[in-house]
Design an enzyme around this catalytic site. Structure first.
Site, PDB file in Angstrom:
ATOM      1  N   GLY A 124       3.572   1.306   7.866  1.00 49.70           N
ATOM      2  CA  GLY A 124       2.392   2.108   8.259  1.00 49.70           C
ATOM      3  C   GLY A 124       2.292   3.848   8.408  1.00 49.70           C
ATOM      4  O   GLY A 124       1.125   4.225   8.863  1.00 49.70           O
ATOM      5  N   SER A 129       2.203   4.824  -1.903  1.00 46.09           N
ATOM      6  CA  SER A 129       2.523   5.999  -3.371  1.00 46.09           C
ATOM      7  C   SER A 129       3.513   4.816  -4.732  1.00 46.09           C
ATOM      8  O   SER A 129       3.078   4.605  -6.306  1.00 46.09           O
ATOM      9  CB  SER A 129       2.925   7.358  -3.559  1.00 46.09           C
ATOM     10  N   GLU A 171      -0.785  -5.341   5.783  1.00 47.74           N
ATOM     11  CA  GLU A 171       0.837  -5.318   5.263  1.00 47.74           C
ATOM     12  C   GLU A 171       1.614  -6.786   5.926  1.00 47.74           C
ATOM     13  O   GLU A 171       1.969  -7.460   5.395  1.00 47.74           O
ATOM     14  CB  GLU A 171       1.554  -4.029   5.316  1.00 47.74           C
ATOM     15  N   THR A 211       1.104  -1.247   0.183  1.00 51.43           N
ATOM     16  CA  THR A 211      -0.205  -0.199   0.160  1.00 51.43           C
ATOM     17  C   THR A 211       0.828   0.984  -0.056  1.00 51.43           C
ATOM     18  O   THR A 211       1.474   1.183   0.594  1.00 51.43           O
ATOM     19  CB  THR A 211      -0.551  -0.245   1.282  1.00 51.43           C
TER      20      THR A 211
HETATM   21  C1  5RP Z   1       1.967   2.307   4.231  1.00 49.68           C
HETATM   22  C2  5RP Z   1       3.308   1.706   4.358  1.00 49.68           C
HETATM   23  C3  5RP Z   1       4.398   2.659   2.473  1.00 49.68           C
HETATM   24  O1  5RP Z   1       4.351   1.057   2.383  1.00 49.68           O
HETATM   25  C4  5RP Z   1       4.577   3.913   2.974  1.00 49.68           C
HETATM   26  O2  5RP Z   1       4.085   4.818   3.862  1.00 49.68           O
HETATM   27  C5  5RP Z   1       5.883   4.680   2.011  1.00 49.68           C
HETATM   28  O3  5RP Z   1       4.920   4.689   1.167  1.00 49.68           O
HETATM   29  P1  5RP Z   1       5.267   5.704   0.103  1.00 49.68           P
HETATM   30  O4  5RP Z   1       5.350   4.174  -0.822  1.00 49.68           O
HETATM   31  O5  5RP Z   1       4.062   5.861  -0.610  1.00 49.68           O
HETATM   32  O6  5RP Z   1       6.186   6.590   0.721  1.00 49.68           O
HETATM   33  O7  5RP Z   1       3.989   0.865   5.184  1.00 49.68           O
HETATM   34  O8  5RP Z   1       0.938   1.304   5.482  1.00 49.68           O
END
Ligand code: 5RP
Length: 223
Positions: free
Chosen positions: A95, A30, A103, A28
């Protein structure tokens, strides 16, 4: 290169870890979203995916990728997801998108965790990014007191001025000010606090591979 371009580069590189004919676990955030967009291009080579959040499930479905319930799956070769921080041992803080529990569950069923991140996520000592902890709502203050005793400052995560609720109906406490020199020990300690559902430290089972997006190209770290 922009941070988004670095994320896109690692998302593209992660496609080579997808095993044809096998279900893939999808994270989850971006970076995971960029990965889903890439996965859509090879969707005919896999039966589908297991999602780590409602948001990821929706994006997979929008791309016409079948979403499987984890209960239908015994094992999968690979889980691909981003991270908020990762250290040189492959331990991660996750998170930031509040999806840490699902996850961790999906990752636990996968043989290999492939972390995809832009280079800024690699740190010597984790903790600058506040550590997310998913908590049963009635335990908010009891858990916050315990977390504060560990040397951090637990703050309730809000969204639009209200407590953010996870896909599981729980709250998130973000623990600020920790210096995580022993992530495996801290994860075990926090796992023992009653009222915590999941700690956003992925240390006992961390990444097996990390694809890091750097200006000079994608760097592969193996742990
Ligand atoms: C979501 C997560 C994401 O993997 C983490 O926050 C990184 O996010 P991004 O790829 O948007 O930088 O743990 O719960």
């Amino acid at each position: 290169m922009t941070q988004d371009e670095l994320k896109q580069a690692v998302a593209r590189a992660a496609i080579s870890y997808v095993v044809p004919g096998q279900i893939v676990g999808v994270g989850t955030g971006s970076t995971a979203n960029f990965f889903i967009d890439e996965l859509a291009k090879i969707k005919n080579t896999i039966p589908g995916a297991v999602a780590s959040s409602e948001a990821t499930a929706a994006r997979l479905r929008e791309h016409g990728i079948q979403v499987f319930d984890l209960n239908e799956i015994v094992s999968m070769p690979v889980y691909i997801d981003g991270a908020d921080e990762i250290d040189a041992s492959g331990a991660m803080i996750k998170g930031g998108g509040a999806a840490l529990t699902r996850e961790k569950i999906v990752a636990s069923v996968a043989e290999k965790f492939v972390c995809i991140a832009d280079g800024s996520k690699l740190v010597k000592v984790m903790g600058k990014f506040p550590l997310p902890v998913e908590v049963i709502p009635m335990a908010q203050n009891a858990v916050a007191r315990q977390l504060n005793l560990l040397g951090g400052e637990a703050r309730l995560r809000l969204k639009d001025g209200q407590p953010l609720l996870t896909d599981n109906g729980n709250i998130i406490l973000d623990v600020h000010g920790l210096e995580i020199s022993n992530p495996v020990a801290l994860e075990a300690l926090m796992n023992n606090i009653v009222g915590i559902v999941t700690v956003g430290l992925f240390a006992k089972k961390g990444a097996d591979v990390c694809l890091l997006g750097m200006a000079e190209g994608v760097k592969t770290l193996t742990f």
